[in-house]
Design a protein around this motif. Sequence first.
Motif, PDB file in Angstrom:
ATOM      1  N   ALA A 165       1.017 -11.940   8.336  1.00  0.00           N
ATOM      2  CA  ALA A 165       1.272 -11.411   7.614  1.00  0.00           C
ATOM      3  C   ALA A 165       1.510  -9.417   8.730  1.00  0.00           C
ATOM      4  N   ARG A 166       2.696  -8.558   7.693  1.00  0.00           N
ATOM      5  CA  ARG A 166       2.753  -7.164   8.316  1.00  0.00           C
ATOM      6  C   ARG A 166       2.248  -6.493   7.399  1.00  0.00           C
ATOM      7  N   ILE A 167       1.450  -5.529   7.124  1.00  0.00           N
ATOM      8  CA  ILE A 167       0.824  -4.574   6.274  1.00  0.00           C
ATOM      9  C   ILE A 167       0.821  -3.260   6.820  1.00  0.00           C
ATOM     10  N   PHE A 168       1.487  -2.517   7.670  1.00  0.00           N
ATOM     11  CA  PHE A 168       1.801  -1.883   8.133  1.00  0.00           C
ATOM     12  C   PHE A 168       2.475  -0.696   7.840  1.00  0.00           C
ATOM     13  N   LYS A 169       2.258   0.426   6.674  1.00  0.00           N
ATOM     14  CA  LYS A 169       3.033   1.743   6.294  1.00  0.00           C
ATOM     15  C   LYS A 169       4.290   1.191   6.460  1.00  0.00           C
ATOM     16  N   GLU A 170       5.349   1.060   6.205  1.00  0.00           N
ATOM     17  CA  GLU A 170       6.493   1.785   6.992  1.00  0.00           C
ATOM     18  C   GLU A 170       6.845   3.188   7.091  1.00  0.00           C
ATOM     19  N   GLU A 171       7.191   3.723   7.630  1.00  0.00           N
ATOM     20  CA  GLU A 171       7.942   4.932   7.785  1.00  0.00           C
ATOM     21  C   GLU A 171       8.717   4.991   7.324  1.00  0.00           C
TER      22      GLU A 171
ATOM     23  N   PHE B 109       1.098  -1.592   0.028  1.00  0.00           N
ATOM     24  CA  PHE B 109       0.133  -0.171   0.023  1.00  0.00           C
ATOM     25  C   PHE B 109       0.707   1.388   0.028  1.00  0.00           C
ATOM     26  N   ALA B 110       1.805   1.583   0.568  1.00  0.00           N
ATOM     27  CA  ALA B 110       3.351   2.476   1.074  1.00  0.00           C
ATOM     28  C   ALA B 110       3.604   2.623  -0.790  1.00  0.00           C
ATOM     29  N   GLN B 111       3.650   1.220  -1.579  1.00  0.00           N
ATOM     30  CA  GLN B 111       3.525   1.685  -3.087  1.00  0.00           C
ATOM     31  C   GLN B 111       3.172   2.240  -4.323  1.00  0.00           C
ATOM     32  N   LEU B 112       1.625   2.089  -3.942  1.00  0.00           N
ATOM     33  CA  LEU B 112      -0.297   2.336  -3.715  1.00  0.00           C
ATOM     34  C   LEU B 112       0.379   4.012  -3.647  1.00  0.00           C
ATOM     35  N   GLY B 113      -0.099   4.256  -2.238  1.00  0.00           N
ATOM     36  CA  GLY B 113      -0.290   5.525  -2.402  1.00  0.00           C
ATOM     37  C   GLY B 113       0.931   6.608  -2.386  1.00  0.00           C
ATOM     38  N   ASP B 114       2.482   6.019  -2.909  1.00  0.00           N
ATOM     39  CA  ASP B 114       3.224   7.361  -3.106  1.00  0.00           C
ATOM     40  C   ASP B 114       3.355   7.363  -4.349  1.00  0.00           C
ATOM     41  N   SER B 115       2.622   6.297  -5.793  1.00  0.00           N
ATOM     42  CA  SER B 115       2.131   6.765  -6.992  1.00  0.00           C
ATOM     43  C   SER B 115       1.062   8.128  -7.274  1.00  0.00           C
ATOM     44  N   MET B 116       0.466   7.827  -6.612  1.00  0.00           N
ATOM     45  CA  MET B 116      -0.720   9.043  -7.116  1.00  0.00           C
ATOM     46  C   MET B 116      -0.091  10.227  -6.897  1.00  0.00           C
ATOM     47  N   ARG B 117      -0.893  10.748  -8.279  1.00  0.00           N
ATOM     48  CA  ARG B 117       0.130  12.461  -8.722  1.00  0.00           C
ATOM     49  C   ARG B 117      -1.339  13.282  -9.272  1.00  0.00           C
ATOM     50  N   ALA B 118      -1.136  14.578 -10.010  1.00  0.00           N
ATOM     51  CA  ALA B 118      -2.314  15.751  -9.255  1.00  0.00           C
ATOM     52  C   ALA B 118      -3.160  14.726 -10.832  1.00  0.00           C
ATOM     53  N   ASN B 119      -4.296  15.326 -10.955  1.00  0.00           N
ATOM     54  CA  ASN B 119      -5.547  14.834 -11.827  1.00  0.00           C
ATOM     55  C   ASN B 119      -4.767  13.773 -11.359  1.00  0.00           C
ATOM     56  N   PHE B 120      -5.420  12.749 -11.061  1.00  0.00           N
ATOM     57  CA  PHE B 120      -5.562  11.686 -11.555  1.00  0.00           C
ATOM     58  C   PHE B 120      -4.432  10.632 -12.336  1.00  0.00           C
ATOM     59  N   GLY B 121      -3.561  11.462 -12.209  1.00  0.00           N
ATOM     60  CA  GLY B 121      -2.350  11.219 -12.560  1.00  0.00           C
ATOM     61  C   GLY B 121      -1.788  10.070 -10.802  1.00  0.00           C
ATOM     62  N   LEU B 122      -0.789   8.934 -12.538  1.00  0.00           N
ATOM     63  CA  LEU B 122      -0.277   7.950 -11.254  1.00  0.00           C
ATOM     64  C   LEU B 122       1.211   7.360 -11.968  1.00  0.00           C
ATOM     65  N   THR B 123       2.125   7.074 -11.177  1.00  0.00           N
ATOM     66  CA  THR B 123       3.836   6.946 -11.445  1.00  0.00           C
ATOM     67  C   THR B 123       3.883   6.022 -12.856  1.00  0.00           C
ATOM     68  N   GLN B 124       4.949   6.201 -13.661  1.00  0.00           N
ATOM     69  CA  GLN B 124       4.685   5.464 -14.120  1.00  0.00           C
ATOM     70  C   GLN B 124       5.961   3.946 -13.656  1.00  0.00           C
ATOM     71  N   GLY B 125       6.316   3.796 -12.663  1.00  0.00           N
ATOM     72  CA  GLY B 125       6.406   2.877 -11.826  1.00  0.00           C
ATOM     73  C   GLY B 125       5.480   1.779 -11.495  1.00  0.00           C
ATOM     74  N   ILE B 126       4.551   2.434 -10.749  1.00  0.00           N
ATOM     75  CA  ILE B 126       3.181   1.452 -10.675  1.00  0.00           C
ATOM     76  C   ILE B 126       2.009   1.378 -12.132  1.00  0.00           C
TER      77      ILE B 126
END
Lengths: 173, 395
Positions: free
Chosen positions: A164-170, A47-64
């Motif tokens: 499983a550990r799913i907590f967001k890593e700081e 979920f950290a990857q998903l959260g970090d992939s969000m960009r302005a105007n519904f954009g997403l990073t190329q990585g995701i």
Amino acid sequence: MRHSDRRRRIPARPLQWPGAALALLVALAGLPLVPPALGQEIPRLTFAQLGDSMRANFGLTQGILAFSGREVEIQGFIIPAGPPDLSFFLLSRVSGTGNYCCELPSGQDETVYVYVAKGISIRYDPVRVYRIRGMFEAGHQADRSYGVSFFRVRNAHVEEAVGARIFKEEKGR
Amino acid sequence: MTLFTVAWRYLQGRFVTSVLTIVGVGLGVSLIIATFLLTRGIREGFIEGATDYGLIVGAKGSPTQLVLNVIFRMDAPMPNIPFRAYEDLQHDPRVEVAVPVAMGDAYQGFRYVATTDAYFAPFSGRRRAPALSAGRFFRSDVPEQPTYEAVLGADVARRTGLKLEDRFFEGEEMAAYPLTVVGVLRATGTADDRAIFISLASYWEMNELSRRAMVKPLTAVLIRPKRLSDLAALHRGWNVAPDIQAAFPTAVLLNIFNLLSLVEDVLLVVLGAVVIVVGLYLFVTMYNATFERRREIATMRALGARRSTILGIVLLESCALATLGGLAGILGGHGGAYLGAALLAARGGPPTHALAVNALQPVTFGAVIVLGALAGLLPAVLAYRTEVAENLAPL
């Protein structure tokens, strides 16, 4: 005469069939151990990857976006937002119930819309972590039944992820 | 004379025993069929009747009670929440549809459900919106001028005999507030079929306490969010309030299913025992029958009947008993399931789709025949091994 007839009908190597059947059983039992795509491991998204992939105007990073169309694995809590047969549900970093003391509920950036493969039976537990495997889709999309989503997993297979550990890593830890 | 004719004649020869065996097998199969049909029917009834709203907001307490009462019209109503909660939700930018609901008393056992016309409106993702089979929906009246109009669910209209323009009330204190039937809904197969819908204004005026209250009461608000991903935040937001809760209807149903599956596990053990008893009963019947006619079998053998012929006759008898018992059981099981579903409906239970035909019937039927063959196998082998000389000796 009868005895001789019967003897003639006996196969020359009677142990062939049981041996072949045993070999077939062993081969079938070993099938689940073979990876779905030979030589390729299923990538695990967080979920950290998903959260970090969000960009302005519904954009997403190329990585995701690079994971789109590929089979992935994600772990999270089930939020039963669809029909009671769980053919569709939301997968979230935070449980839909409980955890009121320590975690704020997640939003669009940390929610995956999961469309479950046919014939999959799931025993729902609100505080259990589940492992989802299926075809990943990233990008803004409006579904008639379930509305707007950014991340989807289709044809998903669901199982409990014990320990499983799913907590967001700081960052910086 | 074919093998089957001989087997059939043997069964006719011991008519009472054969009929009792068929009844015994039939009862066992009936129990299995009825149990499976009812447990599956209850589950499917809950799924069919589930709401398309993602969240229910109501008074603090049991989420199960809230969902069962508001969606399935079962259990006792929850305490009231203030109308202000509905207004807050209506103005929440995350909410697409908010529908106020107030649960009232009942007329001949059918609950009054007070709401607005939003309850009947279609929205994106709604599987089916309630539609009229006759008349119109009630008017959106203002609190000071209630119209006392009612829209009946399909079952209510059928079972009470009320028609358009009919006026009705139940209890002396309601005589001053008779309701007029203005519409009848199409059957939906959900709890809406068993409800009488009225406007909130009529409901508040019919109730002595709410008539005088400055803050008008509601039982719950049904919520459809604009984005499903906002459900968790909405759920959290309302649950941290001291007197109001929010519940996921689907989560409540899934918890009920988890409890149901425990009951189903226990039933499976019981049904396993039933299968063993039926098998043993068939075995004892066939064993006794074979034992009693050793002399006849020896005579047949002496007259040239082969051992395999004797084996086939006994197996055919056993399979014929199982087949007839299986058929009787499948019919009886459907009858039992139908009665069970009717009993559940009469007691305000969930709508039950108990007469579904699927793989259950052919699989059970096949399994009963296999069980019959297995139960008849040992007696058949005993018959197969009957010694001619030994059993034809003078009595």
